[in-house]
Write a protein that holds these residues in place. Structure first.
Motif, PDB file in Angstrom:
ATOM      1  N   GLU A 199      34.928  74.940  39.269  1.00 15.90           N
ATOM      2  CA  GLU A 199      35.969  73.959  38.982  1.00 15.90           C
ATOM      3  C   GLU A 199      37.291  74.361  39.649  1.00 15.90           C
TER       4      GLU A 199
ATOM      5  N   THR B 212      30.775  80.790  35.815  1.00 15.30           N
ATOM      6  CA  THR B 212      30.398  80.079  37.053  1.00 15.30           C
ATOM      7  C   THR B 212      31.009  78.689  37.079  1.00 15.30           C
ATOM      8  N   ARG B 213      30.906  78.008  35.935  1.00 20.32           N
ATOM      9  CA  ARG B 213      31.445  76.647  35.874  1.00 20.32           C
ATOM     10  C   ARG B 213      32.930  76.653  36.169  1.00 20.32           C
TER      11      ARG B 213
ATOM     12  N   PRO C  24      21.542  74.287  33.872  1.00 26.38           N
ATOM     13  CA  PRO C  24      21.813  75.443  34.737  1.00 26.38           C
ATOM     14  C   PRO C  24      20.532  76.242  34.958  1.00 26.38           C
TER      15      PRO C  24
ATOM     16  N   LEU D 128      27.558  81.877  32.477  1.00 28.80           N
ATOM     17  CA  LEU D 128      27.473  80.548  33.079  1.00 28.80           C
ATOM     18  C   LEU D 128      28.769  79.779  32.930  1.00 28.80           C
ATOM     19  N   GLN D 129      29.475  80.062  31.874  1.00 28.90           N
ATOM     20  CA  GLN D 129      30.772  79.412  31.723  1.00 28.90           C
ATOM     21  C   GLN D 129      31.714  79.879  32.832  1.00 28.90           C
TER      22      GLN D 129
END
Ligand SMILES: Nc1ncnc2c1ncn2[C@@H]1O[C@H](COP(=O)(O)OP(=O)(O)OP(=O)(O)O)[C@@H](O)[C@H]1O
Ligand SMILES: [Mg+2]
Length: 452
Positions: free
Chosen positions: A126, A121-122, A3, A118-119
């Motif tokens: 998804e 964003t993931r 990332p 960032l989690q």
């Protein structure tokens, strides 16, 4: 891929600490010493996360936040504020910042905040993917039809779905070409892979190549990063090339190669990529004409049309009309609605130039506008239901916006039949034409005798 994080801070030592810590944590880090420089870098690297200091000479953190949110709303921004200035942090959160860190901070707090961002964003990426997939799927509805022509289409679809053969679907606008393409995909072994559609007529020529095959960073001005094309996105699934007749001649050899050798080369790239994609194509153009005019390569056409499927216009399969009416009433939540026989007759006789799409739109309108649960002739739009008493003068009394001669002819023929008790010989005499001419017109306009 790691990332990407962009750090913007005018304090060099703090910048280095941040950079070091985040690189250690496995991130791809870029750093800038001012807001202005940061925005430049932002355009270049498109990071998933930006960490910016609040107080900087020139552009401050608030302004950086604003510009980034303008350019890319999904990018997360974390603000660094000095201890004791929580009110500023709150302002920033209101302005769209995802979180804030107060100086001085320890390494663990930094990592925790960044990992969490960032989690997020993931997960939201998804989520977006799942949603669009679901939309794709629920988009696939059953194909309705019981006419012999549609039975034939269904049989072909069942037979070819599981093969790898290229399918070429033809038919007028609104006959269900995309529906058939989706149905082939969902009945094939690739059903769990993606179904990716591209409308070749809707994309400007210059962009089509990159849209289809992807491009690498620097392939052209504005290509700031590698980008997959529809081919790559359809990996393991089906690619639906809609309006293939509009494929520019200069792109056709590349498409042919993709089909023959199962490799594609992104624009500006040097390495061909191997791909596993099943191609289904559709057009409402007359391909014979395009071939004769040299606008479409024959070799490509034969490659694409291993299995041709033709969807007949609705006016050639009246048997399907009552079934479709029923289906669309139910689909739009009005199962109880019925059509009286005069309405049904008019609906079945109408030539439906926009095919099933036009029929569905009309049903939707009818369901909103209707006066009760039984639709009668009076509920129908004039072009379909008008119970005109045509006299010679009425026939010349045309509306200002113009009127279709074919439609007028259909109305005259219909009226003549109705007046003569649906006796064709009498109706032909009434119209002063031979009976075979009348029969030709009846077939052309799909007029059917009402059942009494
Ligand atoms: N046999 C059918 N049963 C149920 N719905 C249908 C049928 N045929 C078409 N439709 C519906 O009609 C609409 C038009 O169908 P579709 O988009 O597949 O047509 P198309 O042939 O691709 O048209 P175009 O050439 O304009 O793109 C869609 O909403 C589709 O769900
Ligand atoms: Mg279509």
């Amino acid at each position: 891929m790691k990332p990407k994080i962009l750090i913007i801070d005018d304090d060099a030592s703090l910048r280095r600490v941040l950079e070091y810590n985040l690189q250690q944590a496995g991130y791809d880090v870029s750093a800038a010493s001012s807001g202005e420089e940061g925005l430049h870098l932002f355009a270049e690297v498109s990071p998933a996360l930006v960490i910016t200091d609040m107080k900087m000479p020139g552009m401050d953190g608030m302004q950086v936040l604003e510009s980034i949110k303008e350019r890319s709303a999904e990018t997360l921004v974390i603000i660094i504020t000095a201890f004791g200035t929580v009110d500023i942090a709150v302002e920033a959160m209101k302005g769209g910042a995802y979180d804030y860190i107060t100086k001085p901070f320890n390494r663990d707090a930094l990592r925790l905040t960044v990992d969490k961002a960032l989690q997020f964003t993931r997960l939201s990426a998804e989520n977006k993917r799942l949603k669009s997939e679901l939309a794709d799927r629920s988009d696939f509805r059953t194909i309705i039809g019981s006419s012999p022509q549609m039975e034939k289409v269904f049989a072909t679809v069942r037979k070819v779905a599981d093969s790898e053969a290229s399918v070429f679907i033809t038919g007028e606008s609104g006959t269900g070409k995309e529906l058939v393409a989706r149905s082939i995909h969902s009945q094939s072994g690739r059903r769990n892979g993606p179904f990716v559609a591209i409308n070749c007529a809707a994309i400007p020529r210059d962009l089509l190549e990159s849209e289809l095959f992807g491009h690498v960073k620097g392939a052209f001005t504005g290509a700031t990063r590698d980008k997959d094309g529809k081919f790559q996105r359809a990996e393991g699934g089906t690619l639906f090339l809609d309006e293939i007749g509009d494929m520019p001649l200069e792109l056709q050899p590349k498409l042919l190669r993709a089909l023959q050798e199962r490799v594609v080369e992104p624009l500006g790239g040097t390495k061909p990529q191997k791909l596993d994609v099943r191609v289904v194509t559709a057009t409402n153009l007359d391909m014979d004409k395009a071939l004769a005019a040299g606008e479409f390569r024959e070799d490509l056409y034969y490659r694409l049309s291993v299995i041709p499927i033709h969807l007949p216009p609705l006016r050639e399969r009246h048997d399907d009309i009552p079934l479709l009416l029923r289906y669309f009433c139910t689909k739009h939540g009005c199962e109880q609605v019925t059509f009286d026989s005069s309405a049904m007759t008019a609906l079945t006789a109408y030539p439906w130039p926009g095919n099933v799409r036009e029929l569905e739109n009309m049903v939707e309108r009818l369901l909103i506008m209707r006066n009760g649960d039984t639709i009668t002739l009076d509920d129908l739009p004039d072009k379909i239901g008008a119970r005109r008493t045509l006299s010679a003068t009425a026939a010349i009394n045309l509306p200002d916006e113009g009127y279709s001669l074919e439609q007028l002819e259909r109305e005259v023929v219909y009226e003549a039949l109705e007046r003569n008790g649906w006796n064709q010989t009498a109706a032909a005499r009434f119209l002063r034409i031979p009976r075979h001419t009348l029969i030709y017109r009846i077939e052309k306009y799909g007029i059917i005798t009402p059942t009494k």
